[in-house]
Scaffold this motif. Sequence first.
Motif, short mmCIF file in Angstrom:
data_model
loop_
_atom_site.label_atom_id
_atom_site.label_comp_id
_atom_site.label_asym_id
_atom_site.label_seq_id
_atom_site.Cartn_x
_atom_site.Cartn_y
_atom_site.Cartn_z
N GLU A 2 0.81 -1.22 0.00
CA GLU A 2 0.00 0.00 0.00
C GLU A 2 0.85 1.27 0.00
O GLU A 2 0.34 2.35 -0.32
N LEU A 3 2.11 1.15 0.31
CA LEU A 3 2.99 2.33 0.28
C LEU A 3 3.13 2.87 -1.14
O LEU A 3 3.20 4.08 -1.36
N ARG A 4 3.20 1.95 -2.12
CA ARG A 4 3.27 2.33 -3.53
C ARG A 4 4.38 3.36 -3.79
O ARG A 4 4.14 4.46 -4.29
N ASN A 5 5.56 2.96 -3.43
CA ASN A 5 6.77 3.78 -3.64
C ASN A 5 6.77 5.08 -2.84
O ASN A 5 7.52 6.01 -3.18
N ARG A 6 5.95 5.16 -1.82
CA ARG A 6 5.97 6.32 -0.93
C ARG A 6 6.65 5.94 0.38
O ARG A 6 6.72 4.77 0.75
N THR A 7 7.11 6.94 1.10
CA THR A 7 7.62 6.68 2.44
C THR A 7 6.43 6.70 3.41
O THR A 7 5.39 7.31 3.10
N PRO A 8 6.52 6.06 4.54
CA PRO A 8 5.41 6.07 5.51
C PRO A 8 4.96 7.48 5.88
O PRO A 8 3.78 7.72 6.09
N ALA A 9 5.92 8.42 5.94
CA ALA A 9 5.59 9.79 6.33
C ALA A 9 4.75 10.52 5.27
O ALA A 9 4.17 11.56 5.56
N GLU A 10 4.66 9.96 4.06
CA GLU A 10 3.89 10.59 2.99
C GLU A 10 2.46 10.05 2.89
O GLU A 10 1.67 10.52 2.08
N VAL A 11 2.14 9.10 3.73
CA VAL A 11 0.83 8.45 3.66
C VAL A 11 -0.15 9.10 4.63
O VAL A 11 0.11 9.17 5.83
N ALA A 12 -1.30 9.55 4.09
CA ALA A 12 -2.33 10.15 4.92
C ALA A 12 -3.50 9.20 5.14
O ALA A 12 -4.22 9.30 6.14
N GLU A 13 -3.70 8.25 4.22
CA GLU A 13 -4.77 7.27 4.33
C GLU A 13 -4.21 5.88 4.06
O GLU A 13 -3.45 5.69 3.11
N LEU A 14 -4.62 4.94 4.88
CA LEU A 14 -4.13 3.58 4.73
C LEU A 14 -5.27 2.59 4.98
O LEU A 14 -5.90 2.61 6.03
N VAL A 15 -5.52 1.74 3.97
CA VAL A 15 -6.58 0.73 4.06
C VAL A 15 -5.96 -0.64 3.86
O VAL A 15 -5.39 -0.93 2.80
N VAL A 16 -6.10 -1.51 4.87
CA VAL A 16 -5.55 -2.87 4.79
C VAL A 16 -6.63 -3.89 5.14
O VAL A 16 -6.34 -4.94 5.74
N ASP A 17 -7.86 -3.62 4.76
CA ASP A 17 -8.98 -4.49 5.08
C ASP A 17 -8.77 -5.90 4.53
O ASP A 17 -8.22 -6.09 3.44
N ASN A 18 -9.26 -6.87 5.30
CA ASN A 18 -9.33 -8.28 4.88
C ASN A 18 -7.98 -8.98 4.71
O ASN A 18 -7.92 -10.05 4.10
N CYS A 19 -6.90 -8.37 5.21
CA CYS A 19 -5.65 -9.12 5.26
C CYS A 19 -5.64 -9.91 6.58
O CYS A 19 -6.65 -9.95 7.28
#
Length: 250
Positions: A10-27
């Motif tokens: 879900e990072l998609r070549n971004r650093t964690p500090a650049e992420v404002a929304e994170l969805v990890v449903d159903n893992c």
Amino acid sequence: MEMKKRISLELRNRTPAEVAELVVDNCRTSDGEIEGLTDEFKELEFLSMVNVGLTSLAKLPALPKLRKLELSDNNITGALETLAEKCANLTYLNLSGNKIKELSTLEALQNLKNLKSLDLFNCEITTLEDYRESIFELLPQVTYLDGFDAEDNEAPDSEADDDDDDEDGEEGAGHLGEYEEEEEEEDEEGSEGGEVGLSYLMKEDIQDEEDDDDYVEEEEEGEEEAGVRGEKRKRVAEDEGEDDDDEDDD
């Protein structure tokens, strides 16, 4: 898919500090604990971990900017103190479909001073007598419980309202623009019609004047012709008189 791997994807070549929304449903978690989420996600505002098999929030990192947290359909039974410690600015919390049974389990949420909306659908606690009244009394900062306030008014969908306002504004602007265009077209047609009407009236006036001139000329010609005929008749009469006089002399 394991939660740690899912978060990495879900990072998609971004650093964690650049992420404002994170969805990890159903893992899936390996031991019911949060995995792969660290305090490097310091800009995270929305986190969704629906149906991932969580039983504990003990490994939740500090997320100071987190506003909305989706934790529905897990196996959480309690130990909610972590939420107040790590996510102090939460305004929305969804614990629907978890194994929360006792009112005392929610006492830890009293320290979430900004919490406005709490969902507990399909939790056993909802079967308690005076459930809603008890929650609003226990958590006075909460405005909406399971989507409704203490007076049973439904919580507004702020995102949908914003979209509707934008569409209405665009439609209103569109209608206004169409109306203005129609007015301009009508004005142009009116102007053209006025010019045509004015030209027509001027032509009518000119034609009337020409007709009047023709009528005057005809009258004058008639009078001239009548004068000529009168002169002719006078001459004939004089000639006839002269002839009579000659005959008398003879």
